[in-house]
Design an enzyme around this catalytic site. Structure first.
Site, mmCIF file in Angstrom:
data_model
loop_
_atom_site.group_PDB
_atom_site.id
_atom_site.type_symbol
_atom_site.label_atom_id
_atom_site.label_comp_id
_atom_site.label_asym_id
_atom_site.label_seq_id
_atom_site.Cartn_x
_atom_site.Cartn_y
_atom_site.Cartn_z
ATOM 1 N N ASP A 67 0.074 -7.551 1.774
ATOM 2 C CA ASP A 67 0.559 -6.168 1.774
ATOM 3 C C ASP A 67 2.099 -6.121 1.836
ATOM 4 O OD1 ASP A 67 0.597 -3.432 1.796
ATOM 5 O OD2 ASP A 67 -0.248 -3.200 3.809
ATOM 6 N N HIS A 114 0.822 -1.224 0.000
ATOM 7 C CA HIS A 114 0.000 0.000 0.000
ATOM 8 C C HIS A 114 0.851 1.267 0.000
ATOM 9 C CE1 HIS A 114 0.255 0.132 4.535
ATOM 10 N NE2 HIS A 114 0.135 1.418 4.321
ATOM 11 N N GLN A 174 0.462 5.969 11.421
ATOM 12 C CA GLN A 174 0.605 6.449 10.049
ATOM 13 C C GLN A 174 2.060 6.883 9.776
ATOM 14 O OE1 GLN A 174 -2.435 6.162 11.231
ATOM 15 N NE2 GLN A 174 -2.940 5.062 9.369
ATOM 16 N N GLY A 175 2.601 6.382 8.690
ATOM 17 C CA GLY A 175 3.982 6.692 8.328
ATOM 18 C C GLY A 175 4.967 5.601 8.736
ATOM 19 N N ASP A 176 4.512 4.697 9.579
ATOM 20 C CA ASP A 176 5.348 3.540 9.935
ATOM 21 C C ASP A 176 5.141 2.408 8.939
ATOM 22 O OD1 ASP A 176 6.493 4.606 12.301
ATOM 23 O OD2 ASP A 176 4.663 4.150 13.410
ATOM 24 N N SER A 177 4.102 2.504 8.149
ATOM 25 C CA SER A 177 3.768 1.454 7.192
ATOM 26 C C SER A 177 4.971 1.032 6.362
ATOM 27 C CB SER A 177 2.695 1.934 6.221
ATOM 28 O OG SER A 177 1.441 1.710 6.765
HETATM 29 N N1 ARG Z 1 -1.426 2.263 7.207
HETATM 30 C C1 ARG Z 1 -0.517 3.003 8.040
HETATM 31 C C2 ARG Z 1 0.570 3.657 7.164
HETATM 32 O O1 ARG Z 1 0.385 3.767 5.978
HETATM 33 C C3 ARG Z 1 0.023 2.182 9.157
HETATM 34 C C4 ARG Z 1 -0.991 2.060 10.195
HETATM 35 C C5 ARG Z 1 -0.589 1.162 11.302
HETATM 36 N N2 ARG Z 1 -1.612 1.282 12.268
HETATM 37 C C6 ARG Z 1 -1.612 0.672 13.431
HETATM 38 N N3 ARG Z 1 -2.561 0.965 14.278
HETATM 39 N N4 ARG Z 1 -0.671 -0.184 13.758
HETATM 40 O O2 ARG Z 1 1.528 4.205 7.666
#
Ligand code: ARG
Length: 259
Positions: A119, A74, A205-208
């Site tokens: 993913d 993603h 967000q941003g750790d993905s």
């Molecule tokens: N989708 C998020 C990203 O793009 C990562 C989210 C992780 N969320 C969580 N609650 N662990 O950075």
């Protein structure tokens, strides 16, 4: 404009009161200023996780090979030639002058990726980076226990990206428990969950795309997950959801050898 100014003034008034209250409380101010990594984490030391990579689209990743980064599907928009991504490595401080910055040449998004499960993605780099790589879990043997997560993402839900790499420890959450939170949104064979029942510590967000990892029987780090999604961040009853690396290890290896 008038309203905004008024709110600004009110905020300043509240801030003054807040500072006064903080000064009156017996807690040291430093307790409030403590870094809250990832969410609920602490700062990683320089060189502690040498395989950690920051990607310019605002994701994390791990060095899978010296010239290949493993991240989340993603985080990328498809497969093919791609020279638009910059990988930053070798530093915990993204603004450090000693940061290693390398451009991408190609991206491979997990074949058949459609936003549910699966993913993972690989990014080929224009030059190899001479840093240790992170090996992937090839069996389910390490899909339990306590995991380390790290990243430059938000330190709280809705918060900004971080300049310094943050890390945290989160325990494994079994599929049945994780399904209580997410129901059929979870793909149990392709995703692995981690977090505390009471929340408070999580990726955000941003750790993905960044790795979730632990030590194997030889004491070496092994990657068991890829930061994928969650309901908010660090909420009670909502664990973080990670791509289950062991499920895709063979696919990833095959894709890397053809990249
Ligand atoms: N989708 C998020 C990203 O793009 C990562 C989210 C992780 N969320 C969580 N609650 N662990 O950075």
């Amino acid at each position: 404009m008038k309203l905004l100014k008024k709110i600004g003034g009110l905020n300043r008034a509240f801030a003054t009161v807040a500072v006064a209250l903080a000064a009156l409380s017996l807690q040291p101010l430093s307790a409030h200023a403590a870094p809250q990594p990832v969410v609920g984490g602490t700062r990683a030391a320089q060189g502690e996780f040498p395989f950690m990579v920051r990607l310019s689209m605002g994701c994390g990743g791990a060095l899978y090979a010296k010239n290949i980064v493993l991240t989340a599907a993603h985080c990328v928009s498809g497969s093919g030639s791609n020279t638009s991504i910059t990988a930053t490595a070798g530093v915990v401080d993204l603004r450090s002058g000693s940061a290693i910055k390398v451009k991408s040449t190609k991206v491979l998004q997990a074949p058949g990726y459609n936003g549910k499960g699966r993913d993972w993605a690989l990014i080929k780099l224009a030059q190899p980076i001479d840093l240790p790589t992170l090996k992937t879990a090839t069996t389910t043997a390490y899909n339990s226990g306590d995991f380390t997560v790290a990243g430059w993402g938000a330190a709280r839900e809705g918060g900004g990206q971080q300049r310094h790499l943050l890390k945290a420890t989160v325990p494994f959450v079994d599929d049945a428990t994780c399904e209580q939170a997410y129901g059929s949104d979870l793909v149990p064979g392709e995703e692995i969950c981690a977090g505390f029942p009471q929340g408070g510590v999580d990726t955000c967000q941003g750790d993905s795309g960044g790795p979730m990892f632990r030590k194997d029987d030889t004491g070496a780090y092994v990657q068991v997950g890829i930061v994928s999604w969650g309901q908010g961040c660090a909420r009670p009853g909502y664990p973080g959801v990670y791509t289950e690396v062991s499920t895709f290890a063979a696919d990833i290896a095959r894709a890397a050898s053809g990249l």
